[in-house]
Design an enzyme around this catalytic site. Sequence first.
Site, PDB file in Angstrom:
ATOM      1  N   PHE A  96     -55.056 -45.402  -4.370  1.00  0.00           N
ATOM      2  CA  PHE A  96     -54.973 -44.752  -5.685  1.00  0.00           C
ATOM      3  C   PHE A  96     -54.560 -45.716  -6.789  1.00  0.00           C
ATOM      4  CE2 PHE A  96     -54.899 -41.106  -2.939  1.00  0.00           C
ATOM      5  CZ  PHE A  96     -55.595 -40.161  -3.653  1.00  0.00           C
ATOM      6  N   PHE A 112     -53.444 -21.883 -16.301  1.00  0.00           N
ATOM      7  CA  PHE A 112     -52.696 -22.883 -15.524  1.00  0.00           C
ATOM      8  C   PHE A 112     -52.689 -24.186 -16.302  1.00  0.00           C
ATOM      9  CE2 PHE A 112     -53.054 -26.341 -12.319  1.00  0.00           C
ATOM     10  CZ  PHE A 112     -52.024 -26.058 -11.445  1.00  0.00           C
ATOM     11  N   GLY A 113     -51.537 -24.600 -16.767  1.00  0.00           N
ATOM     12  CA  GLY A 113     -51.469 -25.794 -17.606  1.00  0.00           C
ATOM     13  C   GLY A 113     -50.883 -26.978 -16.865  1.00  0.00           C
ATOM     14  N   GLY A 118     -54.818 -36.860 -16.521  1.00  0.00           N
ATOM     15  CA  GLY A 118     -55.733 -35.996 -15.780  1.00  0.00           C
ATOM     16  C   GLY A 118     -55.563 -36.156 -14.285  1.00  0.00           C
ATOM     17  N   SER A 119     -56.160 -37.230 -13.738  1.00  0.00           N
ATOM     18  CA  SER A 119     -56.125 -37.430 -12.282  1.00  0.00           C
ATOM     19  C   SER A 119     -54.732 -37.752 -11.757  1.00  0.00           C
ATOM     20  CB  SER A 119     -57.081 -38.566 -11.905  1.00  0.00           C
ATOM     21  OG  SER A 119     -58.390 -38.255 -12.310  1.00  0.00           O
ATOM     22  N   ARG A 151     -59.435 -25.267  -4.954  1.00  0.00           N
ATOM     23  CA  ARG A 151     -60.491 -26.145  -4.423  1.00  0.00           C
ATOM     24  C   ARG A 151     -61.224 -25.476  -3.276  1.00  0.00           C
ATOM     25  NH1 ARG A 151     -56.483 -31.423  -4.472  1.00  0.00           N
ATOM     26  NH2 ARG A 151     -56.826 -31.907  -6.669  1.00  0.00           N
ATOM     27  N   GLN A 201     -96.799 -31.844  -0.633  1.00  0.00           N
ATOM     28  CA  GLN A 201     -95.779 -32.340   0.302  1.00  0.00           C
ATOM     29  C   GLN A 201     -94.492 -32.761  -0.406  1.00  0.00           C
ATOM     30  OE1 GLN A 201     -97.709 -35.422   2.556  1.00  0.00           O
ATOM     31  NE2 GLN A 201     -98.891 -33.975   3.778  1.00  0.00           N
ATOM     32  N   GLU A 241     -53.234 -32.915 -19.298  1.00  0.00           N
ATOM     33  CA  GLU A 241     -52.813 -33.207 -20.675  1.00  0.00           C
ATOM     34  C   GLU A 241     -53.852 -34.112 -21.322  1.00  0.00           C
ATOM     35  OE1 GLU A 241     -48.810 -34.716 -20.488  1.00  0.00           O
ATOM     36  OE2 GLU A 241     -48.054 -32.832 -19.642  1.00  0.00           O
ATOM     37  N   GLU A 289     -60.406 -29.692 -10.670  1.00  0.00           N
ATOM     38  CA  GLU A 289     -59.839 -29.488  -9.322  1.00  0.00           C
ATOM     39  C   GLU A 289     -59.904 -30.788  -8.511  1.00  0.00           C
ATOM     40  OE1 GLU A 289     -58.497 -26.764  -9.089  1.00  0.00           O
ATOM     41  OE2 GLU A 289     -59.654 -25.343 -10.294  1.00  0.00           O
TER      42      GLU A 289
HETATM   43  C1  LIG Z   1     -64.246 -27.252 -17.967  1.00  0.00           C
HETATM   44  C2  LIG Z   1     -62.927 -27.749 -17.486  1.00  0.00           C
HETATM   45  C3  LIG Z   1     -61.910 -26.854 -17.172  1.00  0.00           C
HETATM   46  C4  LIG Z   1     -60.663 -27.328 -16.776  1.00  0.00           C
HETATM   47  N1  LIG Z   1     -59.648 -26.430 -16.500  1.00  0.00           N
HETATM   48  C5  LIG Z   1     -58.386 -26.890 -16.262  1.00  0.00           C
HETATM   49  C6  LIG Z   1     -57.289 -25.973 -16.134  1.00  0.00           C
HETATM   50  O1  LIG Z   1     -57.461 -24.744 -16.172  1.00  0.00           O
HETATM   51  N2  LIG Z   1     -56.038 -26.478 -15.990  1.00  0.00           N
HETATM   52  C7  LIG Z   1     -55.803 -27.832 -15.929  1.00  0.00           C
HETATM   53  O2  LIG Z   1     -54.636 -28.207 -15.789  1.00  0.00           O
HETATM   54  N3  LIG Z   1     -56.819 -28.716 -16.034  1.00  0.00           N
HETATM   55  C8  LIG Z   1     -58.105 -28.286 -16.207  1.00  0.00           C
HETATM   56  N4  LIG Z   1     -59.150 -29.177 -16.337  1.00  0.00           N
HETATM   57  C9  LIG Z   1     -58.861 -30.616 -16.329  1.00  0.00           C
HETATM   58  C10 LIG Z   1     -59.312 -31.319 -15.071  1.00  0.00           C
HETATM   59  O3  LIG Z   1     -58.519 -30.962 -13.997  1.00  0.00           O
HETATM   60  C11 LIG Z   1     -59.311 -32.830 -15.356  1.00  0.00           C
HETATM   61  O4  LIG Z   1     -60.390 -33.077 -16.239  1.00  0.00           O
HETATM   62  C12 LIG Z   1     -59.422 -33.675 -14.108  1.00  0.00           C
HETATM   63  O5  LIG Z   1     -58.243 -33.633 -13.378  1.00  0.00           O
HETATM   64  C13 LIG Z   1     -59.768 -35.137 -14.421  1.00  0.00           C
HETATM   65  O6  LIG Z   1     -58.915 -35.638 -15.379  1.00  0.00           O
HETATM   66  P1  LIG Z   1     -59.499 -36.387 -16.688  1.00  0.00           P
HETATM   67  O7  LIG Z   1     -60.610 -35.576 -17.225  1.00  0.00           O
HETATM   68  O8  LIG Z   1     -58.350 -36.687 -17.555  1.00  0.00           O
HETATM   69  O9  LIG Z   1     -60.124 -37.716 -16.132  1.00  0.00           O
HETATM   70  P2  LIG Z   1     -59.364 -39.084 -15.786  1.00  0.00           P
HETATM   71  O10 LIG Z   1     -58.235 -38.800 -14.854  1.00  0.00           O
HETATM   72  O11 LIG Z   1     -59.079 -39.827 -17.024  1.00  0.00           O
HETATM   73  O12 LIG Z   1     -60.509 -39.828 -14.965  1.00  0.00           O
HETATM   74  C14 LIG Z   1     -61.614 -40.458 -15.594  1.00  0.00           C
HETATM   75  C15 LIG Z   1     -62.454 -41.124 -14.498  1.00  0.00           C
HETATM   76  O13 LIG Z   1     -61.658 -42.100 -13.802  1.00  0.00           O
HETATM   77  C16 LIG Z   1     -61.644 -41.828 -12.429  1.00  0.00           C
HETATM   78  N5  LIG Z   1     -60.347 -42.204 -11.835  1.00  0.00           N
HETATM   79  C17 LIG Z   1     -59.109 -41.820 -12.222  1.00  0.00           C
HETATM   80  N6  LIG Z   1     -58.183 -42.349 -11.404  1.00  0.00           N
HETATM   81  C18 LIG Z   1     -58.857 -43.081 -10.478  1.00  0.00           C
HETATM   82  C19 LIG Z   1     -58.492 -43.867  -9.354  1.00  0.00           C
HETATM   83  N7  LIG Z   1     -57.196 -44.008  -8.972  1.00  0.00           N
HETATM   84  N8  LIG Z   1     -59.464 -44.495  -8.661  1.00  0.00           N
HETATM   85  C20 LIG Z   1     -60.752 -44.338  -8.978  1.00  0.00           C
HETATM   86  N9  LIG Z   1     -61.183 -43.603 -10.019  1.00  0.00           N
HETATM   87  C21 LIG Z   1     -60.246 -42.984 -10.766  1.00  0.00           C
HETATM   88  C22 LIG Z   1     -61.878 -40.330 -12.328  1.00  0.00           C
HETATM   89  O14 LIG Z   1     -62.344 -39.958 -11.030  1.00  0.00           O
HETATM   90  C23 LIG Z   1     -62.904 -40.133 -13.419  1.00  0.00           C
HETATM   91  O15 LIG Z   1     -64.169 -40.488 -12.933  1.00  0.00           O
HETATM   92  C24 LIG Z   1     -60.439 -28.722 -16.670  1.00  0.00           C
HETATM   93  C25 LIG Z   1     -61.485 -29.612 -16.939  1.00  0.00           C
HETATM   94  C26 LIG Z   1     -62.707 -29.141 -17.338  1.00  0.00           C
HETATM   95  C27 LIG Z   1     -63.809 -30.133 -17.644  1.00  0.00           C
END
Ligand SMILES: Cc1cc2nc3c(=O)[nH]c(=O)nc-3n(C[C@H](O)[C@H](O)[C@H](O)COP(=O)(O)OP(=O)(O)OC[C@H]3O[C@@H](n4cnc5c(N)ncnc54)[C@H](O)[C@@H]3O)c2cc1C
Length: 394
Positions: A393, A139-140, A147-148, A253, A289, A143, A373
Amino acid sequence: MATTEARRTADPLDFLDLDALLADEERMIRDTVRQFVAERVMPGIEEWFERGEFPREVFPELGKLGLLGMHLSGYGCAGTNAVSYGLTCLEMEAGDSGFRSAVSVQGSLSMFPIWRFGSEEQKHEWLPRMASGEIVGCFGLSEPDIGSDPASMRTAARLDGGDWVLSGTKMWITNGSIADVAVVWARTEEGIRGFVVPTDTPGFSATPIERKLSLRASVTSELVLDECRLPAGAALPEARGMGGPLSCLDEARFGVAWGVMGAARSCYRTALEYAKTRVQFGRPIAGFQLTQEKLVNMLLELNKGTLLALHLGRMKDDGRLLPQQVSLGKLNNVREALRIAREARTILGANGITLEYPVIRHMNNLESVLTYEGTSEIHTLILGQAITGHSAFE
Ligand SMILES: Cc1cc2nc3c(=O)[nH]c(=O)nc-3n(C[C@H](O)[C@H](O)[C@H](O)COP(=O)(O)OP(=O)(O)OC[C@H]3O[C@@H](n4cnc5c(N)ncnc54)[C@H](O)[C@@H]3O)c2cc1C
């Protein structure tokens, strides 16, 4: 009143007798998966984790047990209820989060979008072979720079003479390098759409991400789509906008909320056994304890989290589970599982830092589960918005 009833003690491993809340078929599926994990996962997991490998040959075995896309109906899928899927995730993750991830990604993130948004041709072409484990999906969505906030994705698809042409990079993709097919989300003129991309399409490449210290028994990859040309029928016809990928994430999730309680159970169980046999100051450390308080806190959160997962499962089976309620389960259960793992690690002392015991493996794995997730921060914001009506957000 000293009756026999008063002397009965609860089972430390099923303190609230949650077993009694399950139907016979659910218990049977749970026991089958538990046995599979004992026989097929546990003997190899330390080595796979250490070598950073996932044994791809396990997929047909999972398929034979009917565990891939098990909560979907038709097209070779088992059609179980959501609770059975949840129990499967829990037992798998009691083995290792990497195995639960493999099952989640195949069923909830790769098969589900085809099942939910695909054409009849796409369903017939892909689902039966994915359910049997003959082929593996990924599932892609994420990028390198996205991420978020996946709505800002850069991967794009354009129509060219009736074909779709996809370009972009996807990052952190579970099963990416072992997949036969990728469900890739891309920006189009009509908004975000999903594409079923065979991984032998010219221009598609997948490179494993090395040096991970978490979820080592799972393949995580970077996908590059360099002008990948696909027929018009590669687009998922029923998905438009972010609702498509987000509904897949809700499915996954839900499995995470269950799964992490398996990792937590493994940590609690290991710490309990260890505490009863490890002697310091002339007595088992279970008699101190402070150790008892740690074990009891684990017991509380393990039972509460498992009950929560079961409640979400019953709601899902009734067709009334909301995405925010899944967020509540994911946020709470991953957070508590991680706390349980860390606390268990302290009970094991120095032994807790080795692969001889499962605890630090689970603990490290759960760091990934906390992030993927939807991070804990994002689920907090989803819940904050749900109860206040204000989005925080941006
Ligand atoms: C082992 C692994 C497997 C994965 N598998 C998949 C997969 O199969 N397919 C896929 O598509 N993705 C996959 N992912 C990606 C994953 O979904 C992302 O890592 C995740 O969505 C977070 O994105 P990011 O790592 O870019 O962090 P970022 O989005 O850059 O976030 C960095 C930090 O900032 C915080 N943040 C971001 N926005 C806000 C906001 N508005 N307010 C407060 N805090 C914020 C985040 O909570 C985090 O703490 C995988 C990740 C891992 C580690």
